[in-house]
Write an enzyme that holds these catalytic residues in place. Structure first.
Site: not given
Length: 617
Positions: A298, A300, A302
């Protein structure tokens, strides 16, 4: 120290928190508020998540509400904004799209799918490694390829067009393999401040590449032979993106591995991108290694995800579980954290059944794996409240204990859910038991999984929690240190203007309250350390302590001062690889993107799936 409770006190102690709730998460109908208070929002979300329970819905709604109350458990922003409303939106923050086959028809089908997903509020990740390098000739059509970066520009334009129609601010992640012949163009793409502004970009760095960098050896840039017009020449076997196993790849040219690594590092040093994802470690640690290949995350980072995978996130607010903060008797409510995590797993599992899906393939993947990402936020504030310096052995030891407790509580809760509701459809008991992360669980828990099965393939991720942490009275975000104890932040409003807020860290606010009118002039204890006074190594060390307990990944930005020497900067990435991390992202203030946060300008940097500009719109 809960941020709010059932005593009748106002849960909001910060103006920005009330603003975030009113503009991002408060339910509206025909432009008029439906939620009259944050408690109404918690009731709405709790009731919606309980509605998919096969029985005892009122009982579960009450338990879910208690978990949300006082900002103890913070579901992802899309859950808070969309659960229990009639809006046609997804409850997942982000997705990874399907493999992009190298044909015009397939490319534009994926573009359409990406647009539909983003229109419903989902950020996306895409691996562009499957597209032929620029200048090569297609085997069947004879056309000359323009290369992955050219098609990334089309995705970027699509995202900008959606923005112009009033859709949420787009967030996209683009990845490319370190052995793709266009890797240098990809690495340097964002040196132009006009290029790919709606993308984060990351290089997929293999173990073999990292070893070649260490050995200062040549590095072949290759592409699957079957997709090239001229298959003659040297070939190597590679597990390419979108292939079930190793395939013959033609060597188009070779570069010096260390030279390519330096080029990646220079681009990151100069303009904060690309990030680096250690793709072999990601796949080697994947609980579904037996049926998935992961080549993207994704926006970001994580949640490393397979094709059509989804982010289903929630965080335990550690500051809410500090008892007697800023006193010699300060301690964590360990049982409270475990109970919060246990209920949180059930809530996130229910999101999968409640949510709408932009595409059938996204629903099939989410329901098949039932992947969730339970994490933590408020770590830095909790450490301060307990009297611990972020960069200390005691702080890292406690953080590791917390994450270990979260891991065991989450896996135990998922086993119990499997007995109640059944295991995830992609579960293969024998193969799952051989997964590296599963073999690292306590023996008793492994035995429980073998006997009773498990509801969710993955359970843990540490997200950046940018906006939901602001909602929770400005608690420190994710595992990041406190940016500063008092600063100002500009936030984009619905009218397109910016409104400025003064941010006061909640633990610092408590310190001021305890010291009456003398707090501002009193010397702060040493544990009150802001991010700019921590070394980059301190960031990495904290992440490294937590990673062994996280089956997905950790979103963590290592803040680096502008004056940081390049040699030490480059070493951080090699150290991240040595420490067993799944990737590394740094942020050094630069001319292209400015600063991460400033006392006057708010957020900087690339698109972010959890930023205040994207949540709840």
């Amino acid at each position: 120290m809960p941020a709010g409770d059932a005593t009748g006190r106002d849960p909001f102690t910060a103006d920005i928190s009330r603003f975030v709730w009113q503009t991002k998460y408060r339910q509206q109908a025909r432009g008029r508020p439906v939620d009259n208070s944050i408690e109404d929002t918690w009731r709405r979300v709790a009731g919606a998540l309980a509605s998919v329970e096969p029985g005892g819905q009122h009982r579960w709604a009450a338990r879910f509400y208690r978990n949300l109350e006082g900002f103890r458990f913070l579901p992802g922003g899309r859950i808070l904004a969309g659960a229990g409303t009639a809006r046609d939106v997804t409850l997942f923050n982000c997705f990874v799209m399907g493999s992009i086959e190298d044909s015009i028809e397939a490319i534009f089908e994926r573009l359409k799918e990406s647009a539909l997903t983003m229109q419903q509020g989902g950020g996306i990740g895409c691996d562009f490694s499957t597209l032929r390098p620029a200048g090569t000739i297609a085997r069947h059509t004879g056309t000359i390829a323009s290369g992955p970066v050219s098609f990334m520009r089309i995705w970027d334009s699509m995202c900008a067009t959606l923005l112009s129609t009033g859709s949420r601010r787009g967030a996209m992640m683009a990845t490319l393999r370190c052995d793709h012949p266009d890797i240098e163009q990809f690495v340097d793409a964002k040196r132009d401040p006009r290029e790919l502004r709606h993308f984060n970009v990351s290089v997929l760095a293999s173990d073999e590449f990292m070893q070649a960098v260490e050995n200062d050896s040549d590095w072949p840039l290759v592409f699957p032979r079957a997709q090239l017009d001229d298959g003659a020449g040297e070939t190597v076997m590679r597990q390419w993106s979108g292939t079930a196993g190793p395939v013959p790849c033609r060597v188009l040219r070779s570069v010096n591995a260390r030279g390519l690594w330096q080029r990646i590092m220079r681009a990151t040093y100069d303009c904060a991108e690309p990030g680096v994802l250690f793709v072999d470690r990601i796949n080697g640690d994947n609980n579904l290694y037996y049926r998935e290949q992961i080549n993207a995350t994704n926006p970001c980072g994580e949640i490393p995800l397979p094709a059509f995978g989804a982010c289903d996130l929630g965080s335990v607010n550690l500051l809410a579980f500090v008892q007697n903060p800023l006193t010699p008797n300060a301690q964590l409510d360990w049982q409270g954290i475990a109970d919060c995590a246990t209920v949180g797993v059930r809530m996130l599992d229910n999101v999968i059944d409640l949510s709408r899906y932009p595409l059938p393939a996204l629903e099939e993947q989410a329901r098949g794996s039932r992947r969730i990402g339970l994490g933590i936020t408020g770590l830095a504030d909790a450490l301060i409240a307990l009297g611990l310096h972020y960069d200390s052995d005691d702080a890292r030891e406690l953080a590791g204990r917390v994450m270990c407790l979260l891991r065991d509580s989450a896996y135990r809760a998922s086993v119990a859910l499997a007995e109640d509701k059944g295991q995830f459809p992609f579960f293969d008991a024998a193969a799952y038991s051989r997964a590296k992360f599963v073999r690292g669980l306590p023996v008793g828990l492994q035995e429980e999984i073998g006997e009773r099965y498990i509801r969710n393939s993955h359970l843990l991720a540490i997200a950046p929690t940018g906006t939901i942490s602001l909602l929770a009275n400005g608690v420190s975000s994710g595992v990041e240190p406190v940016f500063d104890f008092r600063h100002r932040r500009k936030v984009l409003t619905a009218s397109g203007d910016y409104r400025e807020f003064e941010i006061c860290d909640p633990v610092y606010r408590l310190w001021l309250d305890r010291h009456g009118g003398h707090g501002e002039s009193a010397a702060l204890p040493p544990e009150f350390v802001p991010a700019h006074k921590l070394s980059p190594a301190a960031h990495l060390a904290m992440e490294a302590v937590l990673q062994p307990y996280v089956d997905n990944a950790i979103s963590k930005t290592v803040n680096v001062p502008a004056s940081y020497p390049f040699a030490r900067f480059e070493f951080l990435y090699r150290e991240a690889f040595r420490l067993g991390l799944k990737g590394c992202t740094t942020y050094r203030p630069n001319e292209i993107t400015g600063g991460v946060l400033s006392t006057t300008t708010g957020d900087g940097g690339g698109p972010h799936c959890c930023s205040i500009e994207r949540e709840g719109e």
